[in-house]
Every structure is written in structure tokens, then in C-alpha cells.
Write a protein that holds these residues in place. Sequence first.
Motif, PDB file in Angstrom:
ATOM      1  N   LYS A  18      -0.934   6.927  -1.763  1.00 44.11           N
ATOM      2  CA  LYS A  18      -0.793   6.954  -0.302  1.00 44.11           C
ATOM      3  C   LYS A  18      -1.921   7.776   0.333  1.00 44.11           C
ATOM      4  N   ARG A  21      -5.217   5.806   0.008  1.00 40.54           N
ATOM      5  CA  ARG A  21      -5.285   4.702   0.976  1.00 40.54           C
ATOM      6  C   ARG A  21      -5.555   5.205   2.390  1.00 40.54           C
ATOM      7  N   LYS A  25      -8.631   3.789   4.341  1.00 39.06           N
ATOM      8  CA  LYS A  25      -8.371   3.080   5.588  1.00 39.06           C
ATOM      9  C   LYS A  25      -9.229   3.629   6.722  1.00 39.06           C
ATOM     10  N   GLU A  41     -11.394  -3.505  -0.335  1.00 39.33           N
ATOM     11  CA  GLU A  41     -11.294  -2.786  -1.604  1.00 39.33           C
ATOM     12  C   GLU A  41     -11.077  -3.842  -2.689  1.00 39.33           C
ATOM     13  N   GLN A  45      -7.316  -0.503  -7.185  1.00 41.38           N
ATOM     14  CA  GLN A  45      -6.280  -0.269  -6.175  1.00 41.38           C
ATOM     15  C   GLN A  45      -5.168   0.637  -6.673  1.00 41.38           C
ATOM     16  N   THR A  51     -12.478   4.025  -6.427  1.00 39.81           N
ATOM     17  CA  THR A  51     -12.379   2.828  -5.614  1.00 39.81           C
ATOM     18  C   THR A  51     -13.620   1.983  -5.795  1.00 39.81           C
TER      19      THR A  51
END
Length: 92
Positions: A18, A21, A25, A41, A45, A51
Amino acid sequence: MIGSIVVEAIVYDPQSLKEKRSVLKSVITRIRQRYNVSIVESDFQDVWQRTEWSIISVGTAKTQAEKELQKALAIIDNHPNLEITNVSWEWL
């Protein structure tokens, strides 16, 4: 001319997917808002601290597409929680 780059990077300090991301983001949103590129991406993941992005730019000239990709790369490179480990360029 179509330019494509694949960018691998290390993500520093996430303690969960989380958090990773959230960092990704913010970078992706900033790049999409400022430049005429598509970014996704494309690998890692499910790994917290790694990444891979695929970034595509289409332009009438190679220099135009390359400028857009360089600017997107600069945003990633200047982010305090990311370190680029590999960049692969391809032209179609």
C-alpha cells in the motif's frame, strides 16, 4: 516516431505494498499530467521495494518523443524515495 523506455527502480522505505503504491501513484500522476506519455507499472507489482515502469511517447520526430521521455525520467530520478537502477530505450 515511437519511443519506449523501461525503467527499473528501487523504492525506499515502504513497509507495505500500500505504501509502495502510494509513492508510485504520485509519480505516475505527476508524469501523466505534465507530459504527453503513457506510463504503466509493468513488473514487480507484488514486491515492496522494487518497480518497473514502461513509458511510451509518440511524436512526429524522434527528438520530440525523446524530450518527453527524458522529462518523465527526470521526475522519477528526482523523487527522494526512488533510485533508478536500469533504463532500456527502444525506438520503433
